[in-house]
Design a protein around this motif. Structure first.
Motif, PDB file in Angstrom:
ATOM      1  N   SER A 181       0.797  -1.269   0.050  1.00  0.00           N
ATOM      2  CA  SER A 181       0.036  -0.038  -0.209  1.00  0.00           C
ATOM      3  C   SER A 181       0.945   1.148  -0.203  1.00  0.00           C
ATOM      4  CB  SER A 181      -0.763   0.031   1.226  1.00  0.00           C
ATOM      5  OG  SER A 181       0.053  -0.020   2.497  1.00  0.00           O
TER       6      SER A 181
ATOM      7  N   ARG B 121      -4.537   5.773  -3.837  1.00  0.00           N
ATOM      8  CA  ARG B 121      -5.011   4.751  -2.853  1.00  0.00           C
ATOM      9  C   ARG B 121      -5.103   3.279  -3.179  1.00  0.00           C
ATOM     10  NH1 ARG B 121      -2.830   6.396   1.623  1.00  0.00           N
ATOM     11  NH2 ARG B 121      -4.100   4.830   2.508  1.00  0.00           N
ATOM     12  N   PHE B 122      -4.477   2.190  -2.608  1.00  0.00           N
ATOM     13  CA  PHE B 122      -4.521   0.845  -3.082  1.00  0.00           C
ATOM     14  C   PHE B 122      -4.202   0.032  -2.168  1.00  0.00           C
ATOM     15  CE2 PHE B 122      -0.175   1.826  -4.022  1.00  0.00           C
ATOM     16  CZ  PHE B 122       0.398   0.575  -3.827  1.00  0.00           C
TER      17      PHE B 122
ATOM     18  N   VAL C 244      -5.719  -7.781  -5.615  1.00  0.00           N
ATOM     19  CA  VAL C 244      -6.091  -6.595  -5.370  1.00  0.00           C
ATOM     20  C   VAL C 244      -7.419  -6.147  -4.593  1.00  0.00           C
ATOM     21  CG1 VAL C 244      -6.369  -4.288  -6.662  1.00  0.00           C
ATOM     22  CG2 VAL C 244      -4.917  -6.032  -7.575  1.00  0.00           C
TER      23      VAL C 244
ATOM     24  N   HIS D 220      -8.194  -3.475  -3.165  1.00  0.00           N
ATOM     25  CA  HIS D 220      -9.146  -1.802  -3.967  1.00  0.00           C
ATOM     26  C   HIS D 220      -7.902  -1.420  -4.283  1.00  0.00           C
ATOM     27  CE1 HIS D 220      -7.431   0.700  -0.655  1.00  0.00           C
ATOM     28  NE2 HIS D 220      -7.873  -0.411   0.521  1.00  0.00           N
ATOM     29  N   SER D 221      -8.218  -0.287  -5.266  1.00  0.00           N
ATOM     30  CA  SER D 221      -7.552   0.528  -6.137  1.00  0.00           C
ATOM     31  C   SER D 221      -8.335   1.821  -6.549  1.00  0.00           C
ATOM     32  CB  SER D 221      -6.560   0.113  -7.074  1.00  0.00           C
ATOM     33  OG  SER D 221      -5.884   1.060  -7.824  1.00  0.00           O
TER      34      SER D 221
ATOM     35  N   ILE E  37      -5.765  -0.175 -12.814  1.00  0.00           N
ATOM     36  CA  ILE E  37      -4.483  -1.015 -12.864  1.00  0.00           C
ATOM     37  C   ILE E  37      -4.403  -1.285 -14.344  1.00  0.00           C
ATOM     38  CG2 ILE E  37      -3.054  -2.976 -12.459  1.00  0.00           C
ATOM     39  CD1 ILE E  37      -4.077  -2.665  -9.576  1.00  0.00           C
TER      40      ILE E  37
ATOM     41  N   ASN F 109      -7.315  -3.767 -16.003  1.00  0.00           N
ATOM     42  CA  ASN F 109      -8.003  -3.367 -14.570  1.00  0.00           C
ATOM     43  C   ASN F 109      -8.420  -4.581 -14.036  1.00  0.00           C
ATOM     44  OD1 ASN F 109      -8.276  -1.834 -12.400  1.00  0.00           O
ATOM     45  ND2 ASN F 109     -10.352  -1.386 -12.964  1.00  0.00           N
TER      46      ASN F 109
ATOM     47  N   PHE G  12      -0.188   1.496 -12.986  1.00  0.00           N
ATOM     48  CA  PHE G  12      -1.428   1.960 -13.244  1.00  0.00           C
ATOM     49  C   PHE G  12      -1.908   2.943 -14.341  1.00  0.00           C
ATOM     50  CE2 PHE G  12      -0.272   1.741  -8.652  1.00  0.00           C
ATOM     51  CZ  PHE G  12      -1.417   1.396  -7.863  1.00  0.00           C
TER      52      PHE G  12
END
Length: 316
Positions: A165, A181-182, A205, A207-208, A212, A247, A286
């Motif tokens: 993170s 934020r990820f 993953v 959250h992001s 991505i 993503n 990203f």
């Protein structure tokens, strides 16, 4: 002068040998007619070639003494005294021990790197008079450590869980503010790995806030050449594989699976003159091309496959 066609043939098709074994084979000749020669020699060579990266040239004058080639094998065998080769096919058989009789008294595994190379080969020289050009053929072969059952036990309990993170990245507080934020979590099944088995694990993953574009796994070699007077340490990419494209759905478990390349890896090796080590980079890119990298130190070993394993060890 008659043409001389010849090749070095080894008794093992895969050309893989262990220290202490006998290297057996023959030099096969095919001559359309009788051919004169001034002697046929076979030379067994094993050498570690060390090279400085250009960024270090000129920094350590004393350093050049530590990057001289390290000779592991150097044996010459006379296959035939000066004379003639008969027309047609003929063979000269040989048998050479694969033993290093001087320092470091060990045969390192065959390895092809950027700044360190460990090579083994046979060279056959057919000497001829000054009116005819001498002939030469080479045949490379591989030296491989012989795995022992004890090594297999040493690979247990090396699982590593990770969580990536903005807070875990080695950035200043100001830089972390600008990172999207990820949260990416996962595990590597082993950080002590067998070179003949895939490197495995999984990531998710969680959250992001920014989409991505790609997640990649990069295998890196870290080669160190040097001595007490100074050393050169360089990290270079061996291979990169993509484990996610586009993503990624949150909470989806993505498998990590990387097969280690044959000649560009070897068991982790640390000697007084050089070191060969390995690392793994997990790279998330990203949509805006901002990339974050998590680095893992890994140790490679050569272990015996489990007794009930049906996996093909790829003959290496």
């Amino acid at each position: 002068m008659s043409a001389i066609n010849f090749e070095i043939r080894l008794n093992k098709e895969n050309k893989i040998y262990h220290e202490g074994e006998l290297l057996r084979g023959c030099v096969h000749f095919n001559c359309p007619s009788e051919a004169k020669h001034d002697g046929i020699l076979l030379t067994l060579e094993g050498v570690v070639n060390l090279q400085l990266s250009t960024k270090n040239v000129g920094l350590f004058d004393a350093f050049y003494n530590s990057v001289k080639p390290i000779t592991l094998l150097n044996t010459t065998l006379e296959l035939a005294a000066p004379g003639k080769l008969a027309s047609g096919n003929s063979e000269f058989h040989f048998e050479l021990p694969l033993v290093c009789n001087k320092e470091p008294r060990v045969l390192y595994e065959t390895y092809h790197g950027v700044f360190i190379n460990v090579n083994y080969q046979l060279r056959c020289d057919v000497k001829r008079s000054f009116l005819a050009k001498s002939l030469q053929k080479t045949q490379q072969f591989c030296i491989q450590n012989k795995p022992t059952p004890l090594d297999t036990k040493a690979l247990t309990n090396t699982e590593v869980n990770f969580s990536i993170s903005p807070e875990t990245l080695q950035k200043t507080a100001k830089e972390r503010i600008n990172i999207p934020r990820f949260l990416i979590t996962g595990k590597l099944d082993q950080t002590e790995c067998c070179v003949t088995r895939p490197l495995t694990g999984q990531l998710t993953v969680q959250h992001s806030e920014v989409a991505i574009k790609s997640i990649e796994l990069q295998l890196v070699r870290v080669e160190t050449c040097g001595c007490a007077e100074g050393y050169s340490k360089d990290a270079t990419e061996i291979q990169t594989i993509q484990i996610a494209d586009g993503n990624v759905c949150p909470k989806l478990e993505i498998p990590i699976y990387m097969i280690l390349p044959r000649l560009f890896t070897c068991p982790t090796l640390i000697t007084k003159n050089f070191k060969i080590e390995f690392e793994l980079n997990l790279v998330a890119i990203f949509k805006d091309d901002y990339a974050i990298t998590e680095n893992f130190q890994i140790v490679l070993k050569r272990t015996a496959p489990p007794a009930d394993s049906k996996l093909n060890n790829r003959g290496i």
